[in-house]
Scaffold this active site. Structure first.
Site, PDB file in Angstrom:
ATOM      1  N   LYS A 160       0.880  -1.179   0.000  1.00 23.69           N
ATOM      2  CA  LYS A 160       0.000   0.000   0.000  1.00 23.69           C
ATOM      3  C   LYS A 160       0.911   1.220   0.000  1.00 23.69           C
ATOM      4  CE  LYS A 160      -3.351   2.045   3.198  1.00 23.69           C
ATOM      5  NZ  LYS A 160      -4.734   1.888   3.646  1.00 23.69           N
ATOM      6  N   LYS A 162       1.850   4.969  -0.021  1.00 26.64           N
ATOM      7  CA  LYS A 162       1.312   6.266   0.389  1.00 26.64           C
ATOM      8  C   LYS A 162       1.793   7.343  -0.583  1.00 26.64           C
ATOM      9  CE  LYS A 162      -0.862   5.224   4.285  1.00 26.64           C
ATOM     10  NZ  LYS A 162      -2.308   5.447   4.515  1.00 26.64           N
ATOM     11  N   ASP A 190      -2.623   4.950  -1.619  1.00 30.50           N
ATOM     12  CA  ASP A 190      -3.455   5.681  -0.663  1.00 30.50           C
ATOM     13  C   ASP A 190      -2.964   7.127  -0.613  1.00 30.50           C
ATOM     14  OD1 ASP A 190      -5.064   6.641   1.305  1.00 30.50           O
ATOM     15  OD2 ASP A 190      -4.475   5.199   2.848  1.00 30.50           O
ATOM     16  N   GLU A 218      -6.910   4.677  -2.952  1.00 32.12           N
ATOM     17  CA  GLU A 218      -7.693   4.930  -1.736  1.00 32.12           C
ATOM     18  C   GLU A 218      -7.726   6.423  -1.437  1.00 32.12           C
ATOM     19  OE1 GLU A 218      -6.314   2.304   1.326  1.00 32.12           O
ATOM     20  OE2 GLU A 218      -7.147   3.503   2.936  1.00 32.12           O
ATOM     21  N   ASP A 243     -12.051   5.817   2.040  1.00 32.84           N
ATOM     22  CA  ASP A 243     -11.594   5.551   3.411  1.00 32.84           C
ATOM     23  C   ASP A 243     -12.141   6.653   4.317  1.00 32.84           C
ATOM     24  OD1 ASP A 243     -10.338   4.880   5.740  1.00 32.84           O
ATOM     25  OD2 ASP A 243      -8.296   5.228   5.069  1.00 32.84           O
ATOM     26  N   LYS A 267     -12.997   0.416   8.853  1.00 34.11           N
ATOM     27  CA  LYS A 267     -12.061   0.393   9.990  1.00 34.11           C
ATOM     28  C   LYS A 267     -12.890   0.498  11.259  1.00 34.11           C
ATOM     29  CE  LYS A 267      -8.267   2.902   7.801  1.00 34.11           C
ATOM     30  NZ  LYS A 267      -7.806   4.277   7.591  1.00 34.11           N
ATOM     31  N   ASP A 321      -5.907  -4.724   5.027  1.00 35.66           N
ATOM     32  CA  ASP A 321      -4.836  -3.766   5.351  1.00 35.66           C
ATOM     33  C   ASP A 321      -4.729  -3.721   6.878  1.00 35.66           C
ATOM     34  OD1 ASP A 321      -2.985  -1.641   5.315  1.00 35.66           O
ATOM     35  OD2 ASP A 321      -4.590  -0.150   5.353  1.00 35.66           O
TER      36      ASP A 321
HETATM   37  C1  LIG Z   1      -1.834   1.550   8.994  1.00 37.88           C
HETATM   38  C2  LIG Z   1      -2.704   1.432   7.768  1.00 37.88           C
HETATM   39  N1  LIG Z   1      -2.074   0.674   6.755  1.00 37.88           N
HETATM   40  C3  LIG Z   1      -3.096   2.782   7.243  1.00 37.88           C
HETATM   41  O1  LIG Z   1      -2.508   3.286   6.321  1.00 37.88           O
HETATM   42  N2  LIG Z   1      -4.120   3.374   7.881  1.00 37.88           N
HETATM   43  C4  LIG Z   1      -4.646   4.656   7.607  1.00 37.88           C
HETATM   44  C5  LIG Z   1      -3.874   5.797   8.152  1.00 37.88           C
HETATM   45  C6  LIG Z   1      -3.693   5.628   9.625  1.00 37.88           C
HETATM   46  C7  LIG Z   1      -3.079   6.726  10.412  1.00 37.88           C
HETATM   47  O2  LIG Z   1      -2.730   7.795   9.939  1.00 37.88           O
HETATM   48  O3  LIG Z   1      -2.976   6.418  11.601  1.00 37.88           O
HETATM   49  C8  LIG Z   1      -5.157   4.820   6.207  1.00 37.88           C
HETATM   50  O4  LIG Z   1      -5.271   5.939   5.739  1.00 37.88           O
HETATM   51  O5  LIG Z   1      -5.540   3.850   5.560  1.00 37.88           O
HETATM   52 MG    MG Z   2      -6.460   5.181   3.957  1.00 34.78          MG
END
Ligand SMILES: C[C@H](N)C(=O)N[C@@H](CCC(=O)O)C(=O)O
Ligand code: MG
Length: 367
Positions: A160, A162, A190, A218, A243, A267, A321
């Protein structure tokens, strides 16, 4: 089995490496842990992170919501009356989803212990092994490529990535990672709300035209911008996942009606716990919409609850995830859910199966 007390603690676990998204940089997990005590001596465990930038929750708000609002209603309640207890948790205060999630998962933990069955079996059963992705923090391109290759060496088959910082660099980030990992791992992106709708369409078209195959993207745009989500969903081939735009069942119904996303990220910290997560999974199953189960920066206490749910709802929760524990320098929990790199496996201890937690610092709520 009646509730007699709720106790609080702080759990601090350093991360292996700083976690960097378009929204924030974090170096350790600092979560509230709750222990729901009962007259039979059983204890139910729950956890809530203070992800203020996404849920609005802080350590203080989590403790206050539980101690002042939920706890007085819950003392004396019978765990066998699960639906009634869940109603008391959900209806005594609006929002405060992380606090509700922590208390609910502890109650579900006790419900499993009451009937001597693991939670995933209480929720419908399933094959108790799932495979998670791992997050690659947004960073310099070379660092992200190195981190991606290391993750593949650890056995992760889905990464995943970022993004959401700078559209031009983001496109180069994804192209470089794709070139390095093609055929070895699936990529999901994401953006954590970092792009505008037009930027997202531009970036995804550039990537699609360059032959970069993405499993999904995402939350490309601001959480409240459902029109923006729809604008992107209508224009790109890459599936769009909501999300931060989807918390509870109502938002999910709205997104489905608007056709503003292709996939929903469930979540527990956004839904307020397991009961609403089940509703969302069921709604999505009616509309043939897939879901991901995700986590915030959470340890294996609350991620275990999410794993039990994912196993029981594997018909619709097809993407995992749950990498919180894999991001941690160590696992402070001795429990029945084992996190070994990409593989998460659940053995048949009752409830969430938590035996002990290392390093909890007791907290006393303000009087
Ligand atoms: C940890 C998970 N893979 C993740 O990315 N979670 C969130 C962000 C969580 C955070 O900032 O604490 C997400 O955006 O999907
Ligand atoms: Mg996310």
């Amino acid at each position: 089995m009646k509730i007699t007390d709720i106790k609080f603690a702080m759990l601090r676990v350093p991360l292996k490496t700083p976690f960097k998204t378009a929204l924030r940089t974090v170096e350790s997990i600092e979560d509230i842990v709750i222990m729901v005590h009962t007259d039979t001596g059983h204890i139910g465990y729950g956890e809530a992170p203070a992800t203020a930038v996404i849920t609005g929750d802080t350590h203080g708000s989590i403790i206050e919501a539980i101690d002042r609002i939920m706890k007085p209603k819950l003392i004396g309640q019978d765990i066998a009356d699960l639906n009634h207890v869940v109603g008391l948790i959900q209806n005594g205060i609006i929002r405060n989803y992380s606090a509700k999630a922590a208390v609910e998962m502890a109650v579900y933990d006790l419900w499993g212990q009451l009937y001597d069955a693991p939670l995933y079996k209480m929720l419908g059963g399933g094959v108790p092994t799932i495979s998670t992705d791992i997050t690659i923090s947004v960073d310099y391109i070379d660092k992200m490529v190195t981190d991606s290759l290391e993750a593949i060496d650890r056995g992760f088959e889905t990464l995943k990535i970022k993004v959401g910082k700078d559209i031009g660099v983001d496109i180069e980030r994804v192209k470089a990672i794709y070139a390095a990992v093609e055929g070895k791992a699936l990529l999901r992106l994401d953006a954590n709300q970092g792009w505008t709708p037009k930027e997202a369409v531009y970036a995804l078209h550039k990537l699609e035209d360059a032959g970069v195959r993405l499993e999904l993207v995402e939350q490309p745009v601001k959480a409240r911008d459902l029109d923006g989500m729809k604008f992107i969903t209508e224009r790109v081939n890459t599936p769009v996942m909501a999300d931060e735009s989807s918390f509870g069942p109502r938002e999910v119904i709205e997104l489905i009606k608007m056709r503003a996303a292709d996939i929903i990220n469930i979540k527990l910290m956004k839904t307020g716990g397991i009961s609403n997560a089940i509703k969302i999974a069921d709604i999505c199953s009616v509309y043939d919409m897939q879901c991901m189960i995700g986590c915030m920066l959470e340890s294996s206490i609350s991620v275990s609850a999410a794993a039990h749910l994912a196993v029981a709802k594997s018909n619709v929760i097809t993407k995992i995830d749950l990498d919180g524990p894999s991001l941690c320098a160590f696992d402070p929990v001795d429990g029945s859910v084992k996190f070994k790199d990409a593989e998460i496996s659940i053995s048949d201890a009752p409830g969430l199966g938590i035996k002990s937690i290392q390093g909890l610092e007791a907290l006393t709520p303000r009087s």
